[in-house]
Scaffold this active site. Structure first.
Site, PDB file in Angstrom:
ATOM      1  N   HIS A 155       0.834  -1.204   0.000  1.00  0.00           N
ATOM      2  CA  HIS A 155       0.000   0.000   0.000  1.00  0.00           C
ATOM      3  C   HIS A 155       0.872   1.259   0.000  1.00  0.00           C
ATOM      4  O   HIS A 155       1.741   1.414   0.837  1.00  0.00           O
ATOM      5  CB  HIS A 155      -0.963   0.019   1.188  1.00  0.00           C
ATOM      6  CG  HIS A 155      -0.310  -0.126   2.525  1.00  0.00           C
ATOM      7  ND1 HIS A 155       0.235  -1.322   2.978  1.00  0.00           N
ATOM      8  CD2 HIS A 155      -0.101   0.775   3.519  1.00  0.00           C
ATOM      9  CE1 HIS A 155       0.742  -1.145   4.180  1.00  0.00           C
ATOM     10  NE2 HIS A 155       0.566   0.116   4.544  1.00  0.00           N
TER      11      HIS A 155
HETATM   12  P1  AMP Z   1       0.754   1.555   7.636  1.00  0.00           P
HETATM   13  O1  AMP Z   1       0.417   1.499   9.098  1.00  0.00           O
HETATM   14  O2  AMP Z   1       1.741   2.577   7.269  1.00  0.00           O
HETATM   15  O3  AMP Z   1       1.072   0.184   7.118  1.00  0.00           O
HETATM   16  O4  AMP Z   1      -0.581   2.008   6.892  1.00  0.00           O
HETATM   17  C1  AMP Z   1      -1.739   1.240   6.914  1.00  0.00           C
HETATM   18  C2  AMP Z   1      -2.913   2.138   7.144  1.00  0.00           C
HETATM   19  O5  AMP Z   1      -4.076   1.396   6.857  1.00  0.00           O
HETATM   20  C3  AMP Z   1      -3.044   2.602   8.591  1.00  0.00           C
HETATM   21  O6  AMP Z   1      -2.912   4.014   8.613  1.00  0.00           O
HETATM   22  C4  AMP Z   1      -4.445   2.179   9.007  1.00  0.00           C
HETATM   23  O7  AMP Z   1      -5.141   3.238   9.626  1.00  0.00           O
HETATM   24  C5  AMP Z   1      -5.113   1.833   7.694  1.00  0.00           C
HETATM   25  N1  AMP Z   1      -6.078   0.746   7.793  1.00  0.00           N
HETATM   26  C6  AMP Z   1      -6.065  -0.292   8.653  1.00  0.00           C
HETATM   27  N2  AMP Z   1      -7.127  -1.110   8.424  1.00  0.00           N
HETATM   28  C7  AMP Z   1      -7.806  -0.566   7.380  1.00  0.00           C
HETATM   29  C8  AMP Z   1      -8.973  -0.927   6.659  1.00  0.00           C
HETATM   30  N3  AMP Z   1      -9.690  -1.998   6.977  1.00  0.00           N
HETATM   31  N4  AMP Z   1      -9.378  -0.137   5.633  1.00  0.00           N
HETATM   32  C9  AMP Z   1      -8.672   0.969   5.302  1.00  0.00           C
HETATM   33  N5  AMP Z   1      -7.572   1.371   5.957  1.00  0.00           N
HETATM   34  C10 AMP Z   1      -7.138   0.615   6.977  1.00  0.00           C
END
Ligand code: AMP
Length: 336
Positions: A155
């Site tokens: 992501h």
């Molecule tokens: P990272 O922590 O940098 O890997 O980014 C992942 C991001 O995904 C975090 O900021 C979370 O808030 C977000 N996240 C976690 N679960 C979900 C979900 N089900 N849908 C969308 N975003 C999410």
């Protein structure tokens, strides 16, 4: 037809209203250290969030709730959070955000977050940023186990930069480079940790031809990645043995930067004498520091040397006195 910006706003408002997206109110404190402005985001409600904040936590916590395998929130995301689908990607709202309209670009099929970005990843990130926000924000990618990522599914992330919000501190430092050359790789003597950055050519980015932009961004990124490996080799070659490197990637409309990570966390001692272990991701190198408790907030605010804290997360620079500004040069062939 509704503009993409309006569509993001509508999707966000709707997701908030139906509690499919959670916006965490935060208090912002600006701290200046060594001439660099940092934004400390104090988000007390995040401390209660039952979602892992790192990959290390993610497999343990989610596994224990769901016995067999960890949940992957990006494989079949909540449709309420999907802003757009493009080729092999979905553009999603961040479900737990402290900045409205924080977007994630996830691959439709599972790909590892420890993989480098590919030219199409860079193209979609750039094109999305061009369309999504009124003015260019920040693109970032937390790559690898020690990068501060919380999800293993690939992501890339995008945030808008508000007028009040700080610009990535590096942006100010870049202004100090005399006559910067597009595509040339720099390492700034002011930063004590290993990093590589380059200035992007606006002419290449403005091209309407996706092929041109994709090739340009790919060349810039892989050139930078090569330089980063070279710098790690100089700083600590043992880090490259049998282990995938972790690093943070930050890109704006002006520059790209990579910071290799030695550790996912850094430690600061609070006024109460407690050792606080803080997990940081790319955002910290863009100038945004997250505090979940008052003690963390006060400690970040009062620490006399934030740069030394960031240094704990990465590698010490080999020798800034010897290593002048320019560390390497990449070819930057341009479609004019
Ligand atoms: P990272 O922590 O940098 O890997 O980014 C992942 C991001 O995904 C975090 O900021 C979370 O808030 C977000 N996240 C976690 N679960 C979900 C979900 N089900 N849908 C969308 N975003 C999410």
């Amino acid at each position: 037809m509704v503009s993409f910006q309006q569509h993001i706003k509508d999707t966000f408002d709707n997701a908030i209203q139906h509690k499919r997206c959670h916006f965490f109110e935060n208090e912002i404190f600006i701290k200046e250290d060594h001439g660099i402005k940092y934004q400390i985001n104090y988000v007390p409600s995040l401390a209660k969030k039952a979602v892992p904040s790192t990959i290390h936590e993610s497999s343990d916590k989610l596994r224990s709730v769901h016995q067999d395998k960890p949940i992957n929130p990006f494989l079949c995301p909540d449709p309420a959070l999907v802003v757009k689908e493009v080729d092999n990607y979905r553009i999603l709202l961040n479900k737990f955000c402290i900045i409205p309209h924080h977007l994630l670009i996830v691959t439709k099929e599972f790909q590892e977050q420890s993989q480098p970005l590919l030219p199409p990843d860079l193209l979609i990130a750039w094109r999305t940023m061009e369309e999504a926000y009124a003015k260019p924000g920040v693109i970032f990618y937390n790559c690898g186990e020690d990068s501060g990522a919380s999800q293993r599914h690939k992501h890339v992330q995008l945030i808008p930069v508000s007028d009040q919000g700080v610009q990535p501190p590096i942006q100010e430092m870049l202004n100090k480079i005399d006559d910067p050359k597009h595509g040339e790789v720099y390492s700034l003597n002011e930063l004590p940790f290993v990093h590589v950055l380059l200035m992007l050519d606006p002419r290449a980015l403005k091209s309407k031809d996706d092929g041109v932009v994709e090739e340009y961004l790919g060349q810039m990124y892989f050139g930078l990645l090569d330089s980063m490996f070279h710098q790690i080799r100089l700083a600590d070659p043992s880090q490259l043995q049998g282990k995938k490197p972790s690093y943070n990637f930050i890109m704006t409309d002006r520059f790209m930067m990579l910071v290799p990570r030695r550790s996912e966390t850094g430690v600061l001692t609070s006024a109460q004498g407690n050792e606080l272990t803080l997990s940081m991701n790319s955002m910290s190198f863009a100038g945004y520091l997250l505090a979940k408790t008052e003690e963390e907030r006060d400690t970040l605010q009062n620490t006399p040397d934030l740069m030394a804290f960031l240094q704990q997360l990465g590698f010490d620079r080999p020798d800034p006195a010897v290593d002048q500004s320019t560390v390497a040069t990449t070819d930057a062939p341009l479609a004019s």
